[in-house]
Enzyme design. Structure first.
Site, PDB file in Angstrom:
ATOM      1  N   ARG A  53       0.825  -1.221   0.000  1.00 17.36           N
ATOM      2  CA  ARG A  53       0.000   0.000   0.000  1.00 17.36           C
ATOM      3  C   ARG A  53       0.852   1.261   0.000  1.00 17.36           C
ATOM      4  NH1 ARG A  53      -4.873  -2.221   3.933  1.00 17.36           N
ATOM      5  NH2 ARG A  53      -6.112  -3.004   2.195  1.00 17.36           N
ATOM      6  N   LYS A 214     -21.131 -17.995   1.710  1.00 15.63           N
ATOM      7  CA  LYS A 214     -22.549 -17.881   2.068  1.00 15.63           C
ATOM      8  C   LYS A 214     -23.334 -16.900   1.223  1.00 15.63           C
ATOM      9  CE  LYS A 214     -22.070 -19.030   6.915  1.00 15.63           C
ATOM     10  NZ  LYS A 214     -22.153 -18.522   8.276  1.00 15.63           N
ATOM     11  N   GLY A 371     -12.493  -9.500  -0.656  1.00 14.82           N
ATOM     12  CA  GLY A 371     -12.189 -10.580   0.300  1.00 14.82           C
ATOM     13  C   GLY A 371     -11.191 -11.599  -0.208  1.00 14.82           C
ATOM     14  N   GLY A 394     -14.232  -4.255   1.272  1.00 20.44           N
ATOM     15  CA  GLY A 394     -15.587  -3.742   1.532  1.00 20.44           C
ATOM     16  C   GLY A 394     -16.087  -2.770   0.481  1.00 20.44           C
TER      17      GLY A 394
HETATM   18  P1  AMP Z   1     -16.322 -15.434   0.921  1.00 23.80           P
HETATM   19  O1  AMP Z   1     -15.526 -14.708   1.969  1.00 23.80           O
HETATM   20  O2  AMP Z   1     -17.799 -15.379   1.142  1.00 23.80           O
HETATM   21  O3  AMP Z   1     -15.916 -15.058  -0.479  1.00 23.80           O
HETATM   22  O4  AMP Z   1     -15.994 -16.979   1.123  1.00 23.80           O
HETATM   23  C1  AMP Z   1     -14.741 -17.526   0.916  1.00 23.80           C
HETATM   24  C2  AMP Z   1     -14.673 -18.857   1.574  1.00 23.80           C
HETATM   25  O5  AMP Z   1     -15.663 -19.712   1.042  1.00 23.80           O
HETATM   26  C3  AMP Z   1     -13.352 -19.554   1.384  1.00 23.80           C
HETATM   27  O6  AMP Z   1     -12.723 -19.660   2.625  1.00 23.80           O
HETATM   28  C4  AMP Z   1     -13.741 -20.917   0.837  1.00 23.80           C
HETATM   29  O7  AMP Z   1     -13.033 -21.978   1.435  1.00 23.80           O
HETATM   30  C5  AMP Z   1     -15.207 -21.024   1.216  1.00 23.80           C
HETATM   31  N1  AMP Z   1     -15.925 -21.968   0.365  1.00 23.80           N
HETATM   32  C6  AMP Z   1     -16.073 -21.912  -0.965  1.00 23.80           C
HETATM   33  N2  AMP Z   1     -16.772 -22.995  -1.397  1.00 23.80           N
HETATM   34  C7  AMP Z   1     -17.062 -23.746  -0.321  1.00 23.80           C
HETATM   35  C8  AMP Z   1     -17.773 -24.964  -0.129  1.00 23.80           C
HETATM   36  N3  AMP Z   1     -18.313 -25.623  -1.148  1.00 23.80           N
HETATM   37  N4  AMP Z   1     -17.895 -25.437   1.132  1.00 23.80           N
HETATM   38  C9  AMP Z   1     -17.344 -24.759   2.155  1.00 23.80           C
HETATM   39  N5  AMP Z   1     -16.667 -23.592   2.048  1.00 23.80           N
HETATM   40  C10 AMP Z   1     -16.525 -23.093   0.817  1.00 23.80           C
END
Ligand code: AMP
Length: 413
Positions: A53, A214, A371, A394
Site C-alpha cells: 500500500r 454464504k 475478500g 468492503g
Molecule cells: P467469501 O468470503 O464469502 O468469499 O468466502 C470464501 C470462503 O468460502 C473460502 O474460505 C472458501 O473456502 C469457502 N468456500 C467456498 N466454497 C465452499 C464450499 N463448497 N464449502 C465450504 N466452504 C466453501
C-alpha cells in the site's frame, strides 16, 4: 421495461467515469494537496511487514510534486475509535514511506491546528508530510463538518487515492471533497476506470462469477448483479443454497436452508431481467472438510447424505469456461470451492487461469476483487493476467451491490 434500457440507465449506481482526475488540476506550484491514502498496512512490532500500500501511493505523490505541490498525507490506521492510541500512531509509517519514496517524509502528530499549518509551511517546495491517524479524532468517522473545516484549512486541493475507504462517509474520505477542489488520485482513477469497464459501461455480454461461502453475506450483491449482467455463474458454498432451494439434496454441505426463499427470489429477478443463471451441474464431494480428503465427482443430484460439496466438477468448469468464451466482460467475486484445501481448489484455479488467458489475449475484460478473491487469484497465479484486481474489500463489494460510494460520489465532476 426492456433489459437494455434499464442497463443503459445504470440503476445499480455503477457509473463512475465522470470524476475529476489529477490531470485536471493543472499547475499546482506553491499549493498544498491534502491526499487521502490507504496506509492501513500490516505491522508487527512497529515494523511494516507488507509495504504494497505504501508503494501504491508513490505515483500520486510524485505526480503532485511534479505539478509543483507540497503533499500532506491523510490516512487511518486500525480502529482507535476517536481516541489517541499509541500503537496506532502513523509515526513509524512516515519512515517506511520515506524509504519506498526515496525522499524525506516529515511526520506531525496531529491533523489540524496552527502548528500543523506551520509544519506544512516549513516544508521545502514539493515536500511531503504525513499527518497523524485521522481516526484519532472522534469527528472523522462521523463526517463532522467542523473537523472537516479545520483539516481543509491546511490545504488548497484535496486528492482521494484510497478507493478502499470510499464506502465510508468520513471527513478524510468524503467530506473534505465538499470543501476543496477535489480530484481522484492515480490509483483511484485506475480503479474507477476499471470498475466502469466492468459494470458501468461494459462491453457486452457481461458474465459475473460469484462464489464464496454464504448467500447471506452477498444477498444485495446478487440482487444487483442479476439486473446488470447477462449471465451470473454461482459457485462455492453459496451455490449449495441455490441447489437446495430447487429441491436438490446437498447432504451435509455448507447450506443456508433458511435462505431458500431468497435464492428463489434472486432466480426470479434474474429471469425477469433476462439474466442467465449458471449453477453447478456436477460437484466434487467428500465426507470430511479437510485437505486431501477422499473425494469423488458426481452430478449435483447425486450427493449422498453424509457427503459435502467442496468444489465444482469438470463439467461445471467447462460450462463456465464456455460462458467466458461467449462474454466480453467478466466480473468476479469469491472462490468456486474450498480453495484453501487441496485438491478442492481445482475449479477456482482452472476458471481463474482460463479468464487470465482470455484477458491477456485481449479477448476479455476481467475484473475481480473482494475478500478472498485476491488470495484465490494469487493462488491460481492468474491475478497479473486479469485486467484489474481490486484489493479494496468492503468498498469493492458495496460497488458490486450497486451502492453509491460516498468517497466516489464526492469526486464526481
Ligand atoms: P467469501 O468470503 O464469502 O468469499 O468466502 C470464501 C470462503 O468460502 C473460502 O474460505 C472458501 O473456502 C469457502 N468456500 C467456498 N466454497 C465452499 C464450499 N463448497 N464449502 C465450504 N466452504 C466453501
Amino acid at each position: 421495461m426492456p433489459h437494455r434500457t434499464r442497463l443503459a440507465g445504470h440503476s445499480g449506481g455503477n457509473t463512475m467515469s465522470s470524476f475529476k482526475r489529477l490531470a485536471d488540476a493543472g499547475d499546482l506550484t506553491g499549493k498544498t494537496a491534502l491526499v487521502r491514502v490507504d496506509f492501513n498496512v500490516p505491522m508487527e512490532n512497529g515494523l511494516v511487514t507488507d509495504d504494497t500500500r505504501l508503494r501504491a501511493a508513490i505515483d500520486t505523490v510524485q505526480t503532485l510534486r511534479t505539478q509543483g505541490a507540497k503533499v500532506a498525507l491523510l490516512a487511518h490506521f486500525g480502529r482507535p475509535k476517536g481516541e489517541r492510541v499509541a500503537d496506532m500512531s502513523l509515526a513509524p509509517i512516515a519512515g517506511a514511506f520515506a524509504k519506498v519514496l526515496g525522499s524525506n517524509v516529515s511526520f506531525i502528530a496531529d491533523c489540524k491546528g496552527e502548528h500543523v499549518k506551520q509544519a506544512i509551511a516549513d516544508l521545502d517546495p514539493a515536500g511531503v508530510i504525513l499527518l497523524e491517524n485521522t481516526r484519532f479524532y472522534a469527528g472523522e468517522e462521523k463526517g463532522d463538518p467542523e473537523l472537516a473545516k479545520e483539516i481543509a484549512a491546511l490545504g488548497d486541493i484535496y486528492v482521494n487515492d484510497a478507493f478502499s475507504a470510499a464506502h465510508r462517509k468520513h471527513v478524510s474520505t468524503a467530506v473534505l471533497a465538499t470543501l476543496l477542489p477535489a480530484y481522484a488520485g492515480v490509483n483511484m482513477e485506475a480503479e474507477l476506470d476499471a470498475l466502469d469497464k466492468a459494470l458501468g459501461t461494459p462491453e457486452r455480454p457481461v458474465l459475473a462469477v460469484v462464489g464464496g461461502a454464504k448467500v447471506s453475506s452477498k444477498i444485495d450483491l446478487l440482487k444487483n448483479l442479476v439486473t446488470q449482467v447477462d449471465s451470473l455463474a454461482i459457485g462455492g458454498g453459496m451455490a449449495n443454497t441455490f441447489l437446495a432451494a430447487q429441491g436438490i439434496s446437498v447432504g451435509k454441505s455448507l447450506c443456508e436452508h433458511d435462505l431458500a426463499e431468497t435464492a428463489r427470489e434472486i432466480m426470479q429477478v434474474a429471469k425477469e431481467n433476462n439474466c442467465n443463471i449458471l449453477l453447478p451441474v456436477d460437484v466434487v464431494v467428500a465426507k470430511d472438510f479437510k485437505a486431501h480428503a477422499e473425494n469423488r465427482t458426481c452430478a449435483t443430484d447425486e450427493v449422498a447424505d453424509d457427503e459435502m460439496i467442496l468444489d465444482a466438477g469438470v463439467r461445471t468448469i467447462a460450462q463456465l469456461v464456455a460462458a467466458m468464451g461467449n462474454s466480453k466482460t467478466l466480473v468476479w467475486n469469491g472462490p468456486l470451492g474450498a480453495f484453501e484445501l487441496t485438491p478442492f481448489d481445482k475449479a477456482t484455479v482452472a476458471a481463474a487461469q482460463a479468464a487470465g488467458i482470455r484477458a491477456s489475449d485481449g479477448k476479455l475484460i476481467a475484473v475481480a476483487g473482494g475478500g478472498d478473491t485476491v488470495a484465490a487469484l494469487n493462488h491460481a497465479e492468474a491475478a497479473d493476467e486479469f485486467t484489474f484486481v481490486s484489493t479494496a474489500g468492503g468498498a469493492f463489494l458495496e460497488w458490486m451491490e450497486g451502492k453509491p460510494l460516498p468517497g466516489v460520489e464526492a469526486l464526481k465532476a
